[in-house]
Design a protein around this motif. Structure first.
Motif, PDB file in Angstrom:
ATOM      1  N   GLN A   1      -5.219  -5.500   0.311  1.00 12.85           N
ATOM      2  CA  GLN A   1      -6.151  -5.486  -0.791  1.00 12.85           C
ATOM      3  C   GLN A   1      -6.317  -4.012  -1.053  1.00 12.85           C
ATOM      4  N   LYS A   2      -6.528  -3.206  -0.331  1.00 15.47           N
ATOM      5  CA  LYS A   2      -6.452  -1.617  -0.596  1.00 15.47           C
ATOM      6  C   LYS A   2      -5.416  -1.112   0.182  1.00 15.47           C
ATOM      7  N   PRO A   3      -4.341  -0.836  -0.023  1.00 17.87           N
ATOM      8  CA  PRO A   3      -3.103  -0.429   0.653  1.00 17.87           C
ATOM      9  C   PRO A   3      -3.411   0.977   0.752  1.00 17.87           C
ATOM     10  N   ALA A   4      -2.741   1.605   1.605  1.00 21.27           N
ATOM     11  CA  ALA A   4      -2.701   3.306   1.829  1.00 21.27           C
ATOM     12  C   ALA A   4      -2.678   3.861   0.369  1.00 21.27           C
ATOM     13  N   ARG A   5      -1.734   3.562  -0.519  1.00 21.13           N
ATOM     14  CA  ARG A   5      -1.473   4.103  -1.657  1.00 21.13           C
ATOM     15  C   ARG A   5      -2.629   4.230  -2.383  1.00 21.13           C
ATOM     16  N   ALA A   6      -3.892   3.720  -2.296  1.00 23.18           N
ATOM     17  CA  ALA A   6      -4.913   3.451  -3.067  1.00 23.18           C
ATOM     18  C   ALA A   6      -5.847   4.749  -2.801  1.00 23.18           C
ATOM     19  N   TYR A   7      -5.726   5.422  -1.364  1.00 25.61           N
ATOM     20  CA  TYR A   7      -6.476   6.338  -1.167  1.00 25.61           C
ATOM     21  C   TYR A   7      -6.329   7.609  -1.771  1.00 25.61           C
ATOM     22  N   PRO A   8      -7.248   8.544  -2.021  1.00 25.34           N
ATOM     23  CA  PRO A   8      -6.933   9.621  -2.665  1.00 25.34           C
ATOM     24  C   PRO A   8      -5.970  10.691  -2.430  1.00 25.34           C
ATOM     25  N   GLN A   9      -6.173  10.856  -0.900  1.00 17.64           N
ATOM     26  CA  GLN A   9      -5.165  11.996  -0.551  1.00 17.64           C
ATOM     27  C   GLN A   9      -3.790  11.413  -0.106  1.00 17.64           C
ATOM     28  N   LEU A  10      -4.239  10.146   0.245  1.00 17.99           N
ATOM     29  CA  LEU A  10      -2.815   9.412   0.842  1.00 17.99           C
ATOM     30  C   LEU A  10      -1.815   9.096  -0.469  1.00 17.99           C
ATOM     31  N   ALA A  11      -2.521   8.835  -1.513  1.00 20.36           N
ATOM     32  CA  ALA A  11      -1.724   8.761  -2.814  1.00 20.36           C
ATOM     33  C   ALA A  11      -0.451   9.674  -2.916  1.00 20.36           C
ATOM     34  N   GLY A  12      -1.048  10.948  -3.168  1.00 19.47           N
ATOM     35  CA  GLY A  12      -0.047  12.103  -3.333  1.00 19.47           C
ATOM     36  C   GLY A  12       0.986  12.206  -2.067  1.00 19.47           C
ATOM     37  N   TYR A  13       0.168  12.237  -0.932  1.00 22.58           N
ATOM     38  CA  TYR A  13       0.961  12.200   0.405  1.00 22.58           C
ATOM     39  C   TYR A  13       2.158  11.133   0.457  1.00 22.58           C
ATOM     40  N   LEU A  14       1.998  10.028   0.137  1.00 17.55           N
ATOM     41  CA  LEU A  14       3.013   9.164   0.351  1.00 17.55           C
ATOM     42  C   LEU A  14       3.940   9.329  -0.680  1.00 17.55           C
ATOM     43  N   GLU A  15       3.481   9.580  -1.930  1.00 17.63           N
ATOM     44  CA  GLU A  15       4.760   9.992  -3.002  1.00 17.63           C
ATOM     45  C   GLU A  15       5.576  11.214  -2.317  1.00 17.63           C
ATOM     46  N   ARG A  16       4.866  12.423  -2.059  1.00 24.65           N
ATOM     47  CA  ARG A  16       5.793  13.226  -1.442  1.00 24.65           C
ATOM     48  C   ARG A  16       6.820  12.788  -0.319  1.00 24.65           C
ATOM     49  N   MET A  17       6.409  11.903   0.656  1.00 23.49           N
ATOM     50  CA  MET A  17       7.045  11.434   1.721  1.00 23.49           C
ATOM     51  C   MET A  17       8.144  10.807   1.146  1.00 23.49           C
ATOM     52  N   PHE A  18       7.905   9.870   0.372  1.00 25.13           N
ATOM     53  CA  PHE A  18       8.838   9.086  -0.214  1.00 25.13           C
ATOM     54  C   PHE A  18      10.119   9.695  -1.008  1.00 25.13           C
ATOM     55  N   ASN A  19       9.740  10.711  -1.490  1.00 21.60           N
ATOM     56  CA  ASN A  19      10.833  11.533  -2.145  1.00 21.60           C
ATOM     57  C   ASN A  19      11.770  12.252  -1.147  1.00 21.60           C
ATOM     58  N   ARG A  20      11.439  12.450   0.122  1.00 22.43           N
ATOM     59  CA  ARG A  20      12.241  13.143   0.782  1.00 22.43           C
ATOM     60  C   ARG A  20      13.643  12.445   0.958  1.00 22.43           C
ATOM     61  N   PRO A  21      14.717  12.995   1.085  1.00 22.12           N
ATOM     62  CA  PRO A  21      16.043  12.419   1.240  1.00 22.12           C
ATOM     63  C   PRO A  21      16.151  11.458   2.641  1.00 22.12           C
ATOM     64  N   SER A  22      15.501  11.862   3.634  1.00 22.47           N
ATOM     65  CA  SER A  22      15.368  11.125   4.687  1.00 22.47           C
ATOM     66  C   SER A  22      14.959   9.729   4.608  1.00 22.47           C
ATOM     67  N   ILE A  23      13.741   9.585   3.741  1.00 24.61           N
ATOM     68  CA  ILE A  23      13.111   8.305   3.539  1.00 24.61           C
ATOM     69  C   ILE A  23      14.078   7.277   2.514  1.00 24.61           C
ATOM     70  N   GLN A  24      14.607   8.176   1.510  1.00 24.80           N
ATOM     71  CA  GLN A  24      15.363   7.536   0.653  1.00 24.80           C
ATOM     72  C   GLN A  24      16.756   6.892   1.288  1.00 24.80           C
ATOM     73  N   ASN A  25      17.327   7.586   2.063  1.00 26.68           N
ATOM     74  CA  ASN A  25      18.576   7.263   2.753  1.00 26.68           C
ATOM     75  C   ASN A  25      18.370   6.177   3.807  1.00 26.68           C
ATOM     76  N   SER A  26      17.299   6.109   4.571  1.00 29.62           N
ATOM     77  CA  SER A  26      16.761   5.144   5.437  1.00 29.62           C
ATOM     78  C   SER A  26      16.744   3.836   4.659  1.00 29.62           C
ATOM     79  N   PHE A  27      15.871   3.797   3.531  1.00 27.42           N
ATOM     80  CA  PHE A  27      15.774   2.671   2.847  1.00 27.42           C
ATOM     81  C   PHE A  27      16.879   2.132   2.383  1.00 27.42           C
ATOM     82  N   ALA A  28      17.894   3.080   1.756  1.00 27.29           N
ATOM     83  CA  ALA A  28      19.026   2.491   1.249  1.00 27.29           C
ATOM     84  C   ALA A  28      20.069   1.859   2.335  1.00 27.29           C
ATOM     85  N   GLN A  29      20.118   2.555   3.330  1.00 27.51           N
ATOM     86  CA  GLN A  29      20.929   1.992   4.475  1.00 27.51           C
ATOM     87  C   GLN A  29      20.358   0.653   5.055  1.00 27.51           C
TER      88      GLN A  29
END
Length: 223
Positions: A187-215
């Protein structure tokens, strides 16, 4: 060669992210849990726990290692030193340093507290005998996860940088991103918290995350 036995989106993600961050040569070995491949005789010979992930490091006497947090700590200590990988040495803080102590604290908290509660949320039937009780376990687990995410959100605002330990990313960040992804259906995922929202976006944009999800064939919603 390093082999990572994985099932998409499971606790294999944090080690997978780290292998990508460190630029190591590795092989992904799919274990199809929907077909109970983690319970086959062949896999149980490699990992008697019958769990995911499993890391085999042929560069280190065919070392075999389970437990996601332990795999991350091992990879950082072996492959992120100034001598072998200076650009990523921040993944392996100096022994007895403030950052090493903070790293241990975060890894223990994330694996022993947040991850354990998430398992209660996803598998409430393991803790009781009937559907009504399981629903209660799930509800209470989600409430406790919310308290933990609130704590993490507050700590991020005081970290002194973009990451849990400050200005440099650590294995704790990779582990946290994995666990935050698991809350995406709450109901309230991590992305809904004020600091975590920007943090998760920064993390998601890292090539390591993108490559792992794709693989691993992981698609949206990503977190």
């Amino acid at each position: 060669m390093i082999q990572l036995y994985y099932s998409p989106g499971t606790a294999c993600l944090a080690p997978h992210f780290l292998l990508e961050e460190l630029g190591l040569a590795y092989e992904l070995v799919l274990v199809d849990t929907s077909k109970q491949q983690h319970q086959t005789e062949a896999y149980l010979k490699l990992n008697p726990k019958g769990k995911i992930p499993l890391l085999i490091d042929q560069n280190n006497a065919d070392l075999s290692l389970t437990e996601s947090a332990a795999i991350c700590l091992y990879l950082a200590e072996k492959y992120a030193t100034h001598a072998t990988n200076a650009a990523n040495a921040h993944f392996n803080p100096a022994p007895a340093s403030l950052q090493r102590a903070q790293l241990y604290q975060w890894m223990m908290y994330l694996s022993n507290t947040l991850q354990a509660e998430l398992l209660s949320y996803f598998y409430p039937e393991r803790l009781c005998d009937d559907a009504d009780s399981a629903a209660q376990v799930k509800t209470h687990a989600e409430e406790r996860v919310a308290q933990m995410l609130t704590y993490i959100d507050t700590q991020l605002s005081h970290s002194g940088g973009d990451f849990l330990l400050g200005v440099d990313i650590s294995i704790a960040d990779l582990f946290l991103f994995m666990l935050c992804r698991w809350t995406r259906g709450m109901q309230k995922p991590a992305r809904a918290y004020p600091q975590l929202a920007g943090y998760l976006e920064r993390m998601f944009n890292r090539p390591s995350i993108q490559n792992s999800f794709a693989q691993e064939g992981i698609s949206a919603p990503y977190y």
